[in-house]
Design an enzyme around this catalytic site. Structure first.
Site, short mmCIF file in Angstrom:
data_model
loop_
_atom_site.label_atom_id
_atom_site.label_comp_id
_atom_site.label_asym_id
_atom_site.label_seq_id
_atom_site.Cartn_x
_atom_site.Cartn_y
_atom_site.Cartn_z
N SER A 280 -17.15 -10.79 -24.99
CA SER A 280 -17.12 -11.95 -25.89
C SER A 280 -15.91 -12.85 -25.62
CB SER A 280 -17.11 -11.49 -27.35
OG SER A 280 -15.93 -10.77 -27.64
N HIS B 179 -17.82 -12.52 -31.83
CA HIS B 179 -17.41 -11.25 -31.24
C HIS B 179 -18.32 -10.11 -31.73
CE1 HIS B 179 -14.86 -7.87 -30.08
NE2 HIS B 179 -15.02 -7.42 -31.32
N HIS C 46 -20.84 -6.96 -29.82
CA HIS C 46 -21.10 -5.57 -30.20
C HIS C 46 -22.57 -5.19 -30.34
CE1 HIS C 46 -17.17 -3.78 -30.96
NE2 HIS C 46 -16.77 -4.92 -31.50
N GLU D 183 -14.69 -1.44 -27.34
CA GLU D 183 -14.06 -2.77 -27.27
C GLU D 183 -13.74 -3.21 -25.83
OE1 GLU D 183 -13.97 -4.85 -29.55
OE2 GLU D 183 -13.86 -3.80 -31.46
FE LIG Z 1 -14.79 -5.49 -31.99
#
Ligand SMILES: [Fe+2]
Length: 267
Positions: A187, A122, A127, A167
């Site tokens: 993700s 993730h 990110h 996010e």
């Molecule tokens: Fe995150």
């Protein structure tokens, strides 16, 4: 960030190298191959291009330093390996110093679809690509600085700005249609298709004060997504006084949740 974790942080050796098992590398391989198949036409072009810049290995988990080398060139950011959970103060201070905290463990095979806490897949796959984009990097930096300066009681409110952009953000352009750029979406195979294609969630035009007033739950697919039209919007928000926006949101009050309370679901 929570109170306890069942995940064990991977500690770097004295040369800063993090060791993973063959099984852990295989899990990374399966995750990255699967997401790269799902994302074309769903992740925005900035993310797809940024992912290509990082040129992540598919056969093994990359080391944070490999990613940092590329980020430094583009925007001066770095990836900082951290234990699975860190507190708000450490989190904001790292971001304020252009260091992105990355939990170093990777999920187990029985959690390929759903994971309670962010893992290295993730963090790195979700990110780090957009941290090569100067507008996105400036937004993340501004968020970190605001969080570091915020009163303790303002931090959960500020966290909503991160949640609904970094996010779970969506973007809409006339040419591309609806796409995603949020790390929690790109993700996750389930949330990628749900966020863009399900008729269940609301999709609202992005407005920073509206975002700050919107509650969320971390353990379910989102019931609301906020949609930007351009990364320029995030860059503009980065120039705003985020703490003043919090005051404004407080005066207006919270929106009612669009999801059931947690207890009701697990009962
Ligand atoms: Fe995150």
């Amino acid at each position: 960030m929570g109170k306890g974790t069942k995940y064990v942080a991977k500690v770097p050796d004295d040369k800063g190298f993090i060791h993973y098992t063959d099984e852990e590398h295989r899990i990374w391989h399966e995750l990255i191959v699967r997401q790269k198949r799902v994302l074309p036409g769903r992740a925005c072009n900035e993310y797809i291009e940024a992912l290509a810049r990082l040129d992540m290995p598919e056969d093994r988990i990359p080391q944070c330093e490999e990613i940092s080398r590329v980020l430094r060139d583009y925007t001066g950011w770095e990836v900082a390996p951290v234990p699975a959970l860190i507190n708000f103060t450490d989190f904001f201070n790292l971001l304020a110093n252009k260091r992105f905290p990355a939990a170093t463990f990777i999920r187990t095979r029985d959690e390929m679809e759903y994971l309670q806490e962010p893992d290295i897949f993730h963090e790195v796959f979700g990110h780090t690509p957009l941290l090569t984009d100067p507008r996105f990097a400036a937004f993340t930096h501004a968020y970190g600085k605001a969080g570091a300066a915020a009163r303790k009681e303002d931090r959960p409110m500020l966290a909503r700005l991160y949640w609904f952009t970094v996010e779970f953000g969506l973007i809409h352009r006339p040419q591309e249609g609806l796409r995603t750029y949020g790390a929690g979406v790109v993700s996750s195979i389930g949330e990628t298709t749900y966020a863009l294609e399900s008729e269940i969630p609301q999709r609202k035009p992005f407005d920073p004060v509206d975002v700050l007033r919107t509650p969320y739950r971390i353990d379910i697919f989102q019931t609301v997504y906020f949609v930007i039209e351009s990364f320029d919007t995030l860059f503009e928000v980065a120039q705003m006084d985020l703490l003043a926006l919090i005051e404004q949101a407080r005066r207006l009050g919270m929106h009612a949740p669009t999801f059931p309370p947690k207890e009701a679901v697990s009962a």
